[in-house]
Design a protein around this motif. Sequence first.
Motif, short mmCIF file in Angstrom:
data_model
loop_
_atom_site.label_atom_id
_atom_site.label_comp_id
_atom_site.label_asym_id
_atom_site.label_seq_id
_atom_site.Cartn_x
_atom_site.Cartn_y
_atom_site.Cartn_z
N GLU A 2 0.97 -1.02 0.04
CA GLU A 2 -0.54 -0.09 0.33
C GLU A 2 0.44 1.67 0.13
O GLU A 2 0.74 2.10 -0.27
CB GLU A 2 -0.76 -0.05 1.22
CG GLU A 2 -1.84 -0.95 1.35
CD GLU A 2 -2.59 -0.98 2.06
OE1 GLU A 2 -2.63 -0.03 2.85
OE2 GLU A 2 -3.59 -2.10 2.38
N GLU A 3 1.94 1.27 0.51
CA GLU A 3 3.11 2.51 0.69
C GLU A 3 2.97 2.94 -0.17
O GLU A 3 3.58 4.03 -1.17
CB GLU A 3 4.04 1.95 1.63
CG GLU A 3 3.27 2.12 2.66
CD GLU A 3 4.35 1.19 4.16
OE1 GLU A 3 5.33 0.10 3.05
OE2 GLU A 3 4.24 1.71 4.96
N VAL A 4 3.88 1.52 -1.26
CA VAL A 4 4.56 1.99 -2.97
C VAL A 4 2.93 2.81 -3.55
O VAL A 4 3.84 3.34 -4.52
CB VAL A 4 4.82 0.90 -3.35
CG1 VAL A 4 5.47 0.40 -5.15
CG2 VAL A 4 6.30 -0.32 -2.54
N LEU A 5 1.36 2.10 -3.57
CA LEU A 5 1.68 2.55 -4.20
C LEU A 5 0.64 3.95 -4.01
O LEU A 5 0.46 4.55 -4.92
CB LEU A 5 -0.32 1.48 -4.37
CG LEU A 5 -0.20 0.52 -4.50
CD1 LEU A 5 -1.62 -0.39 -4.40
CD2 LEU A 5 -0.56 0.45 -6.43
N ALA A 6 1.03 4.24 -2.52
CA ALA A 6 0.22 5.65 -2.17
C ALA A 6 1.65 6.44 -3.07
O ALA A 6 1.25 7.45 -3.17
CB ALA A 6 0.73 5.81 -0.71
N ILE A 7 2.73 5.76 -3.05
CA ILE A 7 4.04 6.66 -3.27
C ILE A 7 4.19 6.81 -5.34
O ILE A 7 4.54 7.97 -5.10
CB ILE A 7 6.06 6.62 -2.77
CG1 ILE A 7 6.06 6.72 -1.36
CG2 ILE A 7 6.97 6.65 -3.82
CD1 ILE A 7 6.72 5.06 -0.91
#
Length: 98
Positions: A2-7
Amino acid sequence: MEEVLAIVAIFIALPWIILHYITKWKTSATITTDDEALLEELYNLAKRLDERMDTVERLVASDNPDFRPARLVHDSEQDNQQLRELEQLIAEKKGAQQ
């Protein structure tokens, strides 16, 4: 994950969307060649209609000496100067295109 998608959303998708719509906004703010042709056609039509009104007013005035034209200012020099400037710009534009 989810952090990668947010970035990705913050650093890639958001700037891409903003730049996309800025580009669309800048290209739609300009006048197209079709718009220029339409404006020139409308200008020529207005000029012809003005000449026709002058002719009709002269004919009516010759038949009726009491006739007063409905227009407030007939053949104003200030208007004519602006029309000459506009015609000069149109001629320069046509010369630059050829």
